[in-house]
Design an enzyme around this catalytic site. Structure first.
Site, short mmCIF file in Angstrom:
data_model
loop_
_atom_site.label_atom_id
_atom_site.label_comp_id
_atom_site.label_asym_id
_atom_site.label_seq_id
_atom_site.Cartn_x
_atom_site.Cartn_y
_atom_site.Cartn_z
N SER A 52 0.84 -1.21 0.00
CA SER A 52 0.00 0.00 0.00
C SER A 52 0.87 1.25 0.00
O SER A 52 2.02 1.23 0.45
CB SER A 52 -0.90 0.00 1.23
OG SER A 52 -0.13 0.19 2.40
N ASP A 66 -11.04 -7.86 21.71
CA ASP A 66 -10.06 -7.83 22.80
C ASP A 66 -10.71 -7.49 24.14
O ASP A 66 -10.41 -8.11 25.16
CB ASP A 66 -8.97 -6.79 22.49
CG ASP A 66 -7.90 -6.72 23.58
OD1 ASP A 66 -7.46 -7.79 24.03
OD2 ASP A 66 -7.50 -5.62 23.97
#
Lengths: 160, 160, 160, 160, 160, 160
Positions: free
Chosen positions: E75, E127
């Site tokens: 990218s 998480d």
């Protein structure tokens, strides 16, 4: 009063600056590192003898200004075009004044880059001197000057 | 006086701590963010209404503590085992007190992690409020407490 | 011959070192920066007058050693316990020798950290001198010494 | 001779390029990795069988070019528009030649991005082969070509 | 069919976009986080009581969008001009829908920034809830919308 | 129900694990990338002909697992001792299954590292194929297996 880093629902956003024009932006921020006379004298000597405390702190400040978008959650990634960190030792007041100036041709201001550069340079001085004096403190991190963009020139008044 | 971040020739080094034992290290550092009553009130409201300024600053401080080895040139990469950032608003004094506490079972102290976490949390408050008030300043970044390692407990005296 | 960074199917992996014991690891790597007499003399002067080229390069090397796991894809994140970068100027040969020594109490060796530190210190010298001389080249990045772990001591033979 | 990475007082700075025009910049840098015939043959086989050493090194080089501002202290953060890393194996000379070409429409050159990409690709080859041969060395990291900006085209002469 | 991230020899490259014009690019990507009713209710309560799960996830998504060039190997580093992350809770379906919108005036699209922001916001929800429920899963990370550049507007069809 | 990433006041914290013992931790997470038959076939060919899509995605996943503490705000920085990413192509179902396994001798689990590695490997596949098919989606990022620490073994049931 509204904070422009939140949308209408109070959610944090990176503000949209895509519609703004690129203009030359400058910002200068400062910080002070307060310490004992003994440490201050040692730093002064270090530049000319063994161990250049301020040389290390200067690089840390320049590199940290580049890391601002990694540190300040809602800041924009900017192409910095100039970063400089300067120090002035004021033995009478027992402090070192740090100044960080950042310049970029960008869509939004570079205040946070200057503030971050000044803060990390000051933290690095602390790191290098803390073995001698843990009570050193960093004070008065503040924006001194800002230029560019719609809001025009900002200059902090002396004593403010 | 000598700085332990330099070798005998005055060259900057990352000090050798390989011979040290791992012990539990704790450090707490603080910073103050000074601002007008108007901004201070807006921050207090933000937590309960639209836009949680201190919630953003807290995360920025925790994440910055983890980035300390990238920012402070001669610091050691450490496995942080606990990071917490707390805020106390003192409307009378027109300031927010930031406290960052870091804990790690490591060979060297975590003062710089606590100092960096407190500083970046304070910078983030500045970032979010600077649209309303550019004259906000950050003061008195200092080590409050340190425990673990040979040098024992350090506790900053009140008023120091 | 097999590369241990690939599994049995030829897929790249970060090798499992969880079963290894932590032992004290040391590695020293070197690099050479070749340049004209004019640039070499200017660097020597810079340390004592205006602009400390090697001071900047030293910090860049130390900080890059810490960034090794971000750069070398299959390397392990390690807790470095000591990093030092030294320079020796050889005017007769028209070069600066860079040496980077890394030490850690870890499960795997620190050769890549030393090699990366030496390479980035050398690249930084190039960066600072390229305005004067684009033809500067970096040569002979190599492991000089390695100690710790099962494979024991490695010492590069002179002239190798 | 002056280094342009220092100001008049000899302090390191990120040079101000805000007044420069954006032009298309290209730079190609190279590095050589010297190794034994055995390792060289194993790498050649790896591409077609188990474990593509050069594929890993290529990605490491491309990603490292993007990380240049984090590594080279006084370099500018740039918007890279193209990065390519190529390898040529020279069995007779016992080496692999790495070439990294970077292109960007920017205010300053991309030499350091090309140099860093070539260096890290070479370091990654070392990393993957060091289990077989610790004596591998990296040589002749150099700028081959540069185009764009005021200083025009630079082409390294063969044999230089 | 060809992948444009490889050159004619099949080698991975960062595609050259230096010849493209800067235009305003927008991309919106989404992700879903599937969880039990109990966890979903706890998240809803968290925003108004103790512990703002979605506030943390929002910041993680915004910051991750900025880190895209460090994560996605081929990218381009882009100057993001706007990033926003929104959540919608669908109690009936037992899920939270994440949407990340990125905008930039750039030479190439911002789809990967939006996809990465949505993915990391979803991972952060996982998480924070995994202590209560390890079976939470993240699904349907997809591009919803894209605008700007030669290929024009892309809008994912409902049910696709 | 309580989230352990918040303290008693609902403030986000990095949970204190300094009192825990280091034990061997393993986690495996998975993700699915859904795509058209045409793209799936092209990826299969890429590994043996021009352009190894999965080779690039594998490295991205391994490197991202190492970056987890930079991405997931309240995660602990861990010394990863093993990372592997595997792919299985299921042409009948039109998908590629990604599996990432992480191992570390640490005080807390490595689930987030495995989840992040799987997610970024999947995102990288998307990045490389999006020029051919923007409708590719990533699904079912989930924890398959976890071992080590007090909570013992977790194994996701089939079909869950």
């Amino acid at each position: 009063m509204n904070f422009n880093h939140f949308d209408d629902h109070g959610n944090a956003i990176m503000v949209d600056v895509s519609g703004k024009q690129e203009t030359l932006r400058t910002a200068t921020a400062a910080a002070e590192v307060h310490m004992s006379d003994k440490v201050l004298a040692a730093i002064q000597n270090s530049a000319i003898a063994k161990g250049d405390v301020l040389g290390v702190a200067r690089l840390a400040g320049i590199m940290a200004a580049k890391r601002t978008p990694d540190l300040i959650p809602l800041s924009h990634p900017l192409s910095l075009h100039s970063v400089a960190v300067e120090f002035e030792q004021d033995s009478a007041a027992g402090k070192i004044e740090v100044q960080c100036t950042v310049r970029a041709f960008e869509r939004t201001g570079v205040e946070m880059e200057a503030m971050t550069g000044a803060a990390v340079a000051a933290l690095t001085i602390y790191d290098m001197c803390k073995g001698s004096d843990k009570s050193i403190s960093i004070g008065d991190i503040r924006l001194l000057y800002k230029e560019g963009g719609k809001s025009g020139v900002y200059r902090r008044e002396v004593g403010q």
